[in-house]
Design an enzyme around this catalytic site. Sequence first.
Site, mmCIF file in Angstrom:
data_model
loop_
_atom_site.group_PDB
_atom_site.id
_atom_site.type_symbol
_atom_site.label_atom_id
_atom_site.label_comp_id
_atom_site.label_asym_id
_atom_site.label_seq_id
_atom_site.Cartn_x
_atom_site.Cartn_y
_atom_site.Cartn_z
ATOM 1 N N GLU A 35 0.631 -1.157 -0.097
ATOM 2 C CA GLU A 35 0.262 -0.014 -0.025
ATOM 3 C C GLU A 35 0.698 1.636 0.421
ATOM 4 O O GLU A 35 0.917 2.475 0.868
ATOM 5 C CB GLU A 35 -1.018 0.274 1.546
ATOM 6 C CG GLU A 35 -1.401 -1.472 0.826
ATOM 7 C CD GLU A 35 -2.829 -1.044 2.399
ATOM 8 O OE1 GLU A 35 -2.421 -0.331 3.152
ATOM 9 O OE2 GLU A 35 -3.967 -1.970 2.386
ATOM 10 N N GLU A 64 -5.010 -8.658 0.743
ATOM 11 C CA GLU A 64 -5.990 -7.977 1.869
ATOM 12 C C GLU A 64 -7.289 -7.782 1.172
ATOM 13 O O GLU A 64 -7.447 -7.253 0.428
ATOM 14 C CB GLU A 64 -5.249 -7.159 2.603
ATOM 15 C CG GLU A 64 -4.465 -7.482 3.570
ATOM 16 C CD GLU A 64 -3.937 -5.983 4.500
ATOM 17 O OE1 GLU A 64 -4.378 -4.900 4.383
ATOM 18 O OE2 GLU A 64 -2.266 -5.448 3.742
#
Length: 513
Positions: free
Chosen positions: A219, A412
């Site tokens: 991320e 995720e």
Amino acid sequence: MRLTRRNFARSALAASVAAALPAGLFSACSVSSNAAHTASVVPLASPRNHFDSSSEIKFPKNFFWGTATAAYQIEGAWKEDGKGESIWDRFAHTPGKINNGDTGDVACDSYHRWREDIALMRAMNLNSYRFSISWPRVQPSGSGPANSKGIDYYSRLVDASLEARIRPMITLYHWDLPQALQDAGGWPNRDTASRFADYVELVAHALGDRVSDWMLFNEPSAFVDLGHLEGTHAPGHKSLVDFLRASHTVNLAQGTSFRALKARRPSARVGTAFSMLACEPATNSEEDKLATERAHAMTNLWFLEPALNGHYPEALAFLPETVMRIESGDLDKIRAPLDFIGINLYYRAIVSAPSTLERLSHTQEWLFPVKMAGGEQGPKTDFGWEIWPQALYDMVTRITRDFNRPVIEITESGCSYNDGPDASGVIRDTRRIDYHRQYLQALARAIADGADVRGYHAWSLMDNFEWAEGFNQRFGLAYVDFKTQQRTIKKSGRWYANVAASNALPPNPATPD
């Protein structure tokens, strides 16, 4: 896991435009007003399911079923065996930064209890484990030779995973920059890109004979934004200039480290886990549609487009090349033909265009003329995040369409529910079962519609240190008593074990006995 850029346009830097970004520093590049007409906007849609939920839904053969963790969130042992200080060690030890004054000093004690973690995954029938390497555990100061005790820890973890027939899927950077590099300028300093490439080559040399699947970053949009613009995560900066410069350094690091890893291990499969959310226009107006495309570009493509296509997406009103310190030849350096795209997705965003007055009144709404808000139609988790499975379908199919059907892994997805043991010691977290069932149904639809998705990783294997939230939010498939470190598989973990064993979603209702 992360909190996405919901408040980009209203973060703490609504200072004067001239002070941060003089107009003369901007390039002539601007986003065309035709973008809303030419781009494919994700439609506003309600959750739906094309499958008969009363029947079993099979997933592709050799599909990976896994869980994800991050070093700082689970390992503990924050200064054992030669590990250096990270920016999260420093940030968590700063009063007022973390809920309840919590730290990751011990976390889940996985540095000592990794065998228990492997046992949890075996009990859940998993065949993939996404975990991260702590950079300062391997390179205490962010440069120089490897710390042998740090390498030995990860080597044991890799070997144990393989022995359990679990694929080790390594994330090389999950937010814990060595504090020594932060002291030298951190991610806004472009030299950090070279330091990161050296570190990646070092780890690939040590573990690449056994590890085939790697992620360079987790991320990047989240740690660059939250750490450098909003200031809610380490290193806690609130600077638009730092945000822009860190963006470019991270893109440089992605390209240079990709080549370094491939040079050391040519057969390695290398990607990045990108935080993504489906962006939907608040109305059908052309202004909101254009704002939605800007939001999509900044949130989902700011680090993906440079890697795959060698340029920045048209997200900002102007690309401030001089402020970002983009040099000649950099657009070639940021290229990284990733072998797969990791998608982390939890919810969606509703996007609208700010008014002319708002654009003139706020520095960042002038540069990034977008207003983003979370959805309000779906149910909420204990963290207040909207549950909207359609977002996963929309995002996977859009990336599939826009990037010529790349290999995708869901790296995720998950939900926070703070259910604890009942009188019999059972954690009956049926809402978490419902969450994963719905998101997996949406993913199965995307696969049926042509997406090449190879795996799904639930966040998280177990309850852990949730960054600025400390231990307030529980995302795990296993419950952790943080006083005793006892791990207990929840009802959701038992359900997920059945899904993994059968490589299929069972018919509804699917609550385990």
